[in-house]
Write a protein that holds these residues in place. Structure first.
Motif, mmCIF file in Angstrom:
data_model
loop_
_atom_site.group_PDB
_atom_site.id
_atom_site.type_symbol
_atom_site.label_atom_id
_atom_site.label_comp_id
_atom_site.label_asym_id
_atom_site.label_seq_id
_atom_site.Cartn_x
_atom_site.Cartn_y
_atom_site.Cartn_z
ATOM 1 N N MET A 1 0.811 -0.827 0.105
ATOM 2 C CA MET A 1 -0.056 0.027 0.209
ATOM 3 C C MET A 1 0.755 1.520 0.041
ATOM 4 S SD MET A 1 -2.944 1.167 2.845
ATOM 5 C CE MET A 1 -2.403 0.303 4.596
ATOM 6 N N ALA A 2 1.724 1.732 0.525
ATOM 7 C CA ALA A 2 2.582 2.328 1.039
ATOM 8 C C ALA A 2 3.388 2.586 0.165
ATOM 9 C CB ALA A 2 3.518 2.065 2.121
ATOM 10 N N ASP A 3 3.724 1.471 -0.993
ATOM 11 C CA ASP A 3 4.327 1.863 -2.325
ATOM 12 C C ASP A 3 3.646 3.159 -3.341
ATOM 13 O OD1 ASP A 3 6.720 0.349 -1.114
ATOM 14 O OD2 ASP A 3 6.098 -1.488 -1.939
ATOM 15 N N THR A 4 2.161 2.797 -3.162
ATOM 16 C CA THR A 4 1.504 3.351 -4.234
ATOM 17 C C THR A 4 0.981 4.230 -3.907
ATOM 18 O OG1 THR A 4 -0.718 2.418 -3.365
ATOM 19 C CG2 THR A 4 0.857 1.123 -4.459
ATOM 20 N N VAL A 5 1.510 4.593 -2.633
ATOM 21 C CA VAL A 5 0.918 6.481 -1.868
ATOM 22 C C VAL A 5 2.304 6.959 -1.990
ATOM 23 C CG1 VAL A 5 -0.235 7.878 -0.732
ATOM 24 C CG2 VAL A 5 -0.959 5.198 -1.357
ATOM 25 N N LYS A 6 2.711 7.784 -3.603
ATOM 26 C CA LYS A 6 3.644 8.503 -2.732
ATOM 27 C C LYS A 6 3.663 10.018 -1.765
ATOM 28 C CE LYS A 6 6.303 8.159 -6.753
ATOM 29 N NZ LYS A 6 7.564 8.775 -8.109
ATOM 30 N N LYS A 7 4.159 9.648 -0.846
ATOM 31 C CA LYS A 7 4.196 11.294 0.200
ATOM 32 C C LYS A 7 3.695 12.517 -0.356
ATOM 33 C CE LYS A 7 5.817 13.220 4.656
ATOM 34 N NZ LYS A 7 7.159 12.153 5.381
ATOM 35 N N GLY A 8 2.669 12.546 0.016
ATOM 36 C CA GLY A 8 2.531 14.249 0.001
ATOM 37 C C GLY A 8 1.694 14.670 -1.133
ATOM 38 N N ALA A 9 1.225 13.587 -2.513
ATOM 39 C CA ALA A 9 0.867 13.180 -3.608
ATOM 40 C C ALA A 9 -0.802 13.205 -3.476
ATOM 41 C CB ALA A 9 1.556 11.708 -4.512
ATOM 42 N N ARG A 10 -1.656 13.935 -4.319
ATOM 43 C CA ARG A 10 -3.054 13.941 -4.313
ATOM 44 C C ARG A 10 -3.621 12.426 -4.590
ATOM 45 N NH1 ARG A 10 -5.661 18.376 -3.747
ATOM 46 N NH2 ARG A 10 -4.847 20.476 -4.047
ATOM 47 N N VAL A 11 -4.236 11.911 -3.394
ATOM 48 C CA VAL A 11 -4.154 10.749 -3.853
ATOM 49 C C VAL A 11 -6.258 11.136 -4.675
ATOM 50 C CG1 VAL A 11 -4.851 8.688 -3.083
ATOM 51 C CG2 VAL A 11 -3.227 9.752 -2.135
ATOM 52 N N THR A 12 -7.057 10.783 -5.667
ATOM 53 C CA THR A 12 -8.191 11.124 -6.020
ATOM 54 C C THR A 12 -8.323 9.604 -6.661
ATOM 55 O OG1 THR A 12 -7.095 12.016 -8.096
ATOM 56 C CG2 THR A 12 -7.755 13.171 -6.384
ATOM 57 N N GLY A 13 -10.287 9.811 -7.048
ATOM 58 C CA GLY A 13 -10.696 8.729 -7.647
ATOM 59 C C GLY A 13 -10.212 7.005 -7.407
ATOM 60 N N ASP A 14 -9.788 5.957 -8.333
ATOM 61 C CA ASP A 14 -10.034 4.564 -7.846
ATOM 62 C C ASP A 14 -8.530 4.375 -6.731
ATOM 63 O OD1 ASP A 14 -11.785 3.636 -9.536
ATOM 64 O OD2 ASP A 14 -10.362 3.803 -11.308
ATOM 65 N N ASP A 15 -8.049 5.749 -6.823
ATOM 66 C CA ASP A 15 -6.305 5.650 -6.051
ATOM 67 C C ASP A 15 -6.874 5.338 -4.491
ATOM 68 O OD1 ASP A 15 -5.034 4.464 -8.033
ATOM 69 O OD2 ASP A 15 -4.255 6.457 -8.767
ATOM 70 N N ARG A 16 -8.094 6.120 -4.645
ATOM 71 C CA ARG A 16 -8.227 6.998 -3.105
ATOM 72 C C ARG A 16 -9.558 5.851 -1.881
ATOM 73 N NH1 ARG A 16 -8.201 11.952 -0.772
ATOM 74 N NH2 ARG A 16 -9.222 12.646 0.770
ATOM 75 N N SER A 17 -9.986 5.045 -3.227
ATOM 76 C CA SER A 17 -11.322 4.798 -3.095
ATOM 77 C C SER A 17 -10.247 2.962 -2.511
ATOM 78 C CB SER A 17 -11.880 4.192 -3.886
ATOM 79 O OG SER A 17 -12.884 5.537 -4.612
ATOM 80 N N ARG A 18 -9.546 2.726 -3.526
ATOM 81 C CA ARG A 18 -8.334 1.370 -3.294
ATOM 82 C C ARG A 18 -7.854 1.362 -1.354
ATOM 83 N NH1 ARG A 18 -5.517 2.124 -6.987
ATOM 84 N NH2 ARG A 18 -6.835 1.112 -8.538
ATOM 85 N N LEU A 19 -7.487 2.930 -1.583
ATOM 86 C CA LEU A 19 -6.369 3.433 -0.623
ATOM 87 C C LEU A 19 -7.325 2.922 1.071
ATOM 88 C CD1 LEU A 19 -3.953 3.955 1.068
ATOM 89 C CD2 LEU A 19 -4.875 6.638 0.685
ATOM 90 N N ALA A 20 -8.727 4.036 0.861
ATOM 91 C CA ALA A 20 -9.486 3.667 1.491
ATOM 92 C C ALA A 20 -10.294 2.205 2.215
ATOM 93 C CB ALA A 20 -11.167 4.352 1.201
ATOM 94 N N GLY A 21 -10.013 1.259 0.624
ATOM 95 C CA GLY A 21 -10.936 -0.457 1.229
ATOM 96 C C GLY A 21 -9.906 -0.380 2.381
ATOM 97 N N GLU A 22 -8.023 -0.319 1.611
ATOM 98 C CA GLU A 22 -7.539 -1.418 2.090
ATOM 99 C C GLU A 22 -7.146 -0.798 4.156
ATOM 100 O OE1 GLU A 22 -3.368 -0.638 0.136
ATOM 101 O OE2 GLU A 22 -4.591 -1.371 -1.813
#
Length: 72
Positions: A1-22
């Motif tokens: 999970m942490a590898d897919t989300v860069k620190k400080g980057a905006r998380v929107t759309g499908d990425d945000r939904s996926r992150l929320a689920g995890e």
């Protein structure tokens, strides 16, 4: 999970939904918001917001309570 989300980057759309689920899964299994924040490299507020937006029932605060115990 942490590898897919860069620190400080905006998380929107499908990425945000996926992150929320995890995050929901890990939070439901007992991981604290603070631990999730550290694991993902995001702030406590970001993780709290994602969980709240996704409808997660947040646990109450833990730790010691203030004041004396009643009924002594």
């Amino acid at each position: 999970m942490a590898d897919t989300v860069k620190k400080g980057a905006r998380v929107t759309g499908d990425d945000r939904s996926r992150l929320a689920g995890e995050l929901q899964e890990k939070y439901a299994s007992g991981t604290s918001i603070r631990a999730l924040a550290e694991e993902t490299g995001r702030s406590y507020g970001f993780v709290h917001r994602i969980l709240s937006e996704s409808g997660t029932q947040l646990r109450g605060r833990g730790g010691a309570t203030r004041g004396r115990a009643t009924g002594a």
